[in-house]
Scaffold this motif. Structure first.
Motif, PDB file in Angstrom:
ATOM      1  N   PRO A  33      42.044 -46.083 -97.457  1.00  0.00           N
ATOM      2  CA  PRO A  33      41.585 -46.389 -96.090  1.00  0.00           C
ATOM      3  C   PRO A  33      41.931 -45.308 -95.069  1.00  0.00           C
ATOM      4  CG  PRO A  33      42.872 -48.220 -96.994  1.00  0.00           C
ATOM      5  CD  PRO A  33      42.902 -47.112 -97.993  1.00  0.00           C
ATOM      6  N   ASP A  34      43.077 -44.652 -95.225  1.00  0.00           N
ATOM      7  CA  ASP A  34      43.448 -43.592 -94.279  1.00  0.00           C
ATOM      8  C   ASP A  34      42.494 -42.408 -94.377  1.00  0.00           C
ATOM      9  OD1 ASP A  34      45.551 -45.120 -93.373  1.00  0.00           O
ATOM     10  OD2 ASP A  34      47.064 -44.080 -94.576  1.00  0.00           O
ATOM     11  N   GLN A  35      42.040 -42.110 -95.609  1.00  0.00           N
ATOM     12  CA  GLN A  35      41.081 -41.027 -95.795  1.00  0.00           C
ATOM     13  C   GLN A  35      39.774 -41.350 -95.083  1.00  0.00           C
ATOM     14  OE1 GLN A  35      40.361 -40.387 -99.994  1.00  0.00           O
ATOM     15  NE2 GLN A  35      40.999 -38.282 -99.728  1.00  0.00           N
ATOM     16  N   VAL A  36      39.335 -42.589 -95.230  1.00  0.00           N
ATOM     17  CA  VAL A  36      38.079 -43.012 -94.608  1.00  0.00           C
ATOM     18  C   VAL A  36      38.197 -42.955 -93.090  1.00  0.00           C
ATOM     19  CG1 VAL A  36      36.446 -44.912 -94.352  1.00  0.00           C
ATOM     20  CG2 VAL A  36      37.465 -44.440 -96.589  1.00  0.00           C
ATOM     21  N   ALA A  37      39.315 -43.413 -92.552  1.00  0.00           N
ATOM     22  CA  ALA A  37      39.520 -43.389 -91.103  1.00  0.00           C
ATOM     23  C   ALA A  37      39.509 -41.957 -90.576  1.00  0.00           C
ATOM     24  CB  ALA A  37      40.827 -44.085 -90.749  1.00  0.00           C
ATOM     25  N   ALA A  38      40.180 -41.048 -91.279  1.00  0.00           N
ATOM     26  CA  ALA A  38      40.201 -39.645 -90.855  1.00  0.00           C
ATOM     27  C   ALA A  38      38.806 -39.032 -90.948  1.00  0.00           C
ATOM     28  CB  ALA A  38      41.188 -38.862 -91.708  1.00  0.00           C
ATOM     29  N   LEU A  39      38.099 -39.385 -91.983  1.00  0.00           N
ATOM     30  CA  LEU A  39      36.744 -38.862 -92.170  1.00  0.00           C
ATOM     31  C   LEU A  39      35.812 -39.348 -91.070  1.00  0.00           C
ATOM     32  CD1 LEU A  39      35.065 -37.164 -94.112  1.00  0.00           C
ATOM     33  CD2 LEU A  39      34.561 -39.251 -95.359  1.00  0.00           C
ATOM     34  N   ALA A  40      35.937 -40.601 -90.678  1.00  0.00           N
ATOM     35  CA  ALA A  40      35.073 -41.168 -89.640  1.00  0.00           C
ATOM     36  C   ALA A  40      35.280 -40.482 -88.288  1.00  0.00           C
ATOM     37  CB  ALA A  40      35.323 -42.665 -89.511  1.00  0.00           C
ATOM     38  N   ARG A  41      36.446 -39.856 -88.099  1.00  0.00           N
ATOM     39  CA  ARG A  41      36.719 -39.161 -86.838  1.00  0.00           C
ATOM     40  C   ARG A  41      36.162 -37.738 -86.802  1.00  0.00           C
ATOM     41  NH1 ARG A  41      41.679 -41.860 -87.686  1.00  0.00           N
ATOM     42  NH2 ARG A  41      42.634 -39.980 -88.514  1.00  0.00           N
ATOM     43  N   ARG A  42      35.682 -37.254 -87.948  1.00  0.00           N
ATOM     44  CA  ARG A  42      35.134 -35.895 -87.983  1.00  0.00           C
ATOM     45  C   ARG A  42      33.862 -35.819 -87.164  1.00  0.00           C
ATOM     46  NH1 ARG A  42      35.899 -32.629 -93.439  1.00  0.00           N
ATOM     47  NH2 ARG A  42      34.395 -31.384 -92.301  1.00  0.00           N
ATOM     48  N   ARG A  43      33.771 -34.823 -86.333  1.00  0.00           N
ATOM     49  CA  ARG A  43      32.590 -34.668 -85.483  1.00  0.00           C
ATOM     50  C   ARG A  43      31.454 -33.946 -86.185  1.00  0.00           C
ATOM     51  NH1 ARG A  43      34.799 -33.711 -79.430  1.00  0.00           N
ATOM     52  NH2 ARG A  43      36.201 -35.483 -79.439  1.00  0.00           N
ATOM     53  N   ASP A  44      31.739 -33.338 -87.335  1.00  0.00           N
ATOM     54  CA  ASP A  44      30.701 -32.567 -88.024  1.00  0.00           C
ATOM     55  C   ASP A  44      29.970 -33.371 -89.104  1.00  0.00           C
ATOM     56  OD1 ASP A  44      32.836 -32.705 -89.794  1.00  0.00           O
ATOM     57  OD2 ASP A  44      32.675 -30.620 -90.433  1.00  0.00           O
ATOM     58  N   LEU A  45      30.199 -34.678 -89.190  1.00  0.00           N
ATOM     59  CA  LEU A  45      29.521 -35.474 -90.215  1.00  0.00           C
ATOM     60  C   LEU A  45      28.000 -35.407 -90.105  1.00  0.00           C
ATOM     61  CD1 LEU A  45      31.744 -38.628 -90.738  1.00  0.00           C
ATOM     62  CD2 LEU A  45      31.342 -36.748 -92.315  1.00  0.00           C
ATOM     63  N   PRO A  46      27.414 -35.457 -88.907  1.00  0.00           N
ATOM     64  CA  PRO A  46      25.948 -35.333 -88.842  1.00  0.00           C
ATOM     65  C   PRO A  46      25.447 -34.008 -89.434  1.00  0.00           C
ATOM     66  CG  PRO A  46      26.774 -36.241 -86.800  1.00  0.00           C
ATOM     67  CD  PRO A  46      27.979 -35.806 -87.595  1.00  0.00           C
ATOM     68  N   ALA A  47      26.174 -32.940 -89.209  1.00  0.00           N
ATOM     69  CA  ALA A  47      25.780 -31.650 -89.763  1.00  0.00           C
ATOM     70  C   ALA A  47      25.895 -31.637 -91.284  1.00  0.00           C
ATOM     71  CB  ALA A  47      26.632 -30.535 -89.166  1.00  0.00           C
ATOM     72  N   LEU A  48      26.730 -32.518 -91.826  1.00  0.00           N
ATOM     73  CA  LEU A  48      26.921 -32.619 -93.273  1.00  0.00           C
ATOM     74  C   LEU A  48      25.965 -33.626 -93.906  1.00  0.00           C
ATOM     75  CD1 LEU A  48      30.816 -32.572 -93.299  1.00  0.00           C
ATOM     76  CD2 LEU A  48      29.276 -30.689 -93.877  1.00  0.00           C
ATOM     77  N   GLY A  49      25.125 -34.268 -93.083  1.00  0.00           N
ATOM     78  CA  GLY A  49      24.131 -35.190 -93.618  1.00  0.00           C
ATOM     79  C   GLY A  49      24.524 -36.651 -93.587  1.00  0.00           C
ATOM     80  N   PHE A  50      25.465 -37.011 -92.730  1.00  0.00           N
ATOM     81  CA  PHE A  50      25.927 -38.390 -92.641  1.00  0.00           C
ATOM     82  C   PHE A  50      25.820 -38.888 -91.206  1.00  0.00           C
ATOM     83  CE2 PHE A  50      28.041 -36.452 -96.196  1.00  0.00           C
ATOM     84  CZ  PHE A  50      27.879 -37.387 -97.195  1.00  0.00           C
ATOM     85  N   THR A  51      25.688 -40.205 -91.063  1.00  0.00           N
ATOM     86  CA  THR A  51      25.718 -40.816 -89.741  1.00  0.00           C
ATOM     87  C   THR A  51      26.890 -41.781 -89.689  1.00  0.00           C
ATOM     88  OG1 THR A  51      24.232 -42.587 -90.425  1.00  0.00           O
ATOM     89  CG2 THR A  51      23.220 -40.681 -89.411  1.00  0.00           C
ATOM     90  N   VAL A  52      27.485 -41.896 -88.513  1.00  0.00           N
ATOM     91  CA  VAL A  52      28.568 -42.854 -88.293  1.00  0.00           C
ATOM     92  C   VAL A  52      28.054 -43.869 -87.291  1.00  0.00           C
ATOM     93  CG1 VAL A  52      30.945 -43.201 -87.559  1.00  0.00           C
ATOM     94  CG2 VAL A  52      30.301 -41.077 -88.697  1.00  0.00           C
ATOM     95  N   GLU A  53      27.969 -45.115 -87.730  1.00  0.00           N
ATOM     96  CA  GLU A  53      27.473 -46.172 -86.858  1.00  0.00           C
ATOM     97  C   GLU A  53      28.568 -46.594 -85.882  1.00  0.00           C
ATOM     98  OE1 GLU A  53      26.170 -49.164 -89.593  1.00  0.00           O
ATOM     99  OE2 GLU A  53      24.463 -47.971 -90.243  1.00  0.00           O
ATOM    100  N   ALA A  54      28.196 -47.327 -84.848  1.00  0.00           N
ATOM    101  CA  ALA A  54      29.153 -47.783 -83.844  1.00  0.00           C
ATOM    102  C   ALA A  54      30.287 -48.602 -84.473  1.00  0.00           C
ATOM    103  CB  ALA A  54      28.449 -48.611 -82.781  1.00  0.00           C
ATOM    104  N   SER A  55      29.992 -49.291 -85.575  1.00  0.00           N
ATOM    105  CA  SER A  55      31.005 -50.092 -86.264  1.00  0.00           C
ATOM    106  C   SER A  55      31.979 -49.228 -87.061  1.00  0.00           C
ATOM    107  CB  SER A  55      30.319 -51.078 -87.218  1.00  0.00           C
ATOM    108  OG  SER A  55      29.648 -50.363 -88.238  1.00  0.00           O
TER     109      SER A  55
END
Length: 58
Positions: free
Chosen positions: A29-51
């Protein structure tokens, strides 16, 4: 986070797969939380929803 997102993130080297089935993979879970805070996820092909759910961009 969807199982598909976990698979894509593991393949991209951004997440470590801990085991479990492919439909319900285990991740830290800590890995996922840290990953969700990355600002470059859209550039990597991922979206982070409001949830906080991370999904591969379609």
């Amino acid at each position: 986070m969807t199982a598909a997102a976990v698979g894509h993130l593991v393949k991209a080297g951004l997440l470590v797969y801990l085991g479990g089935g492919t439909q319900f993979p285990d991740v830290h879970p800590d890995q996922v939380a840290a990953l969700a805070r990355r600002r470059d996820l859209p550039a990597l092909g991922f979206t982070v929803e409001a949830s906080g759910t991370i999904r591969p961009r379609e």
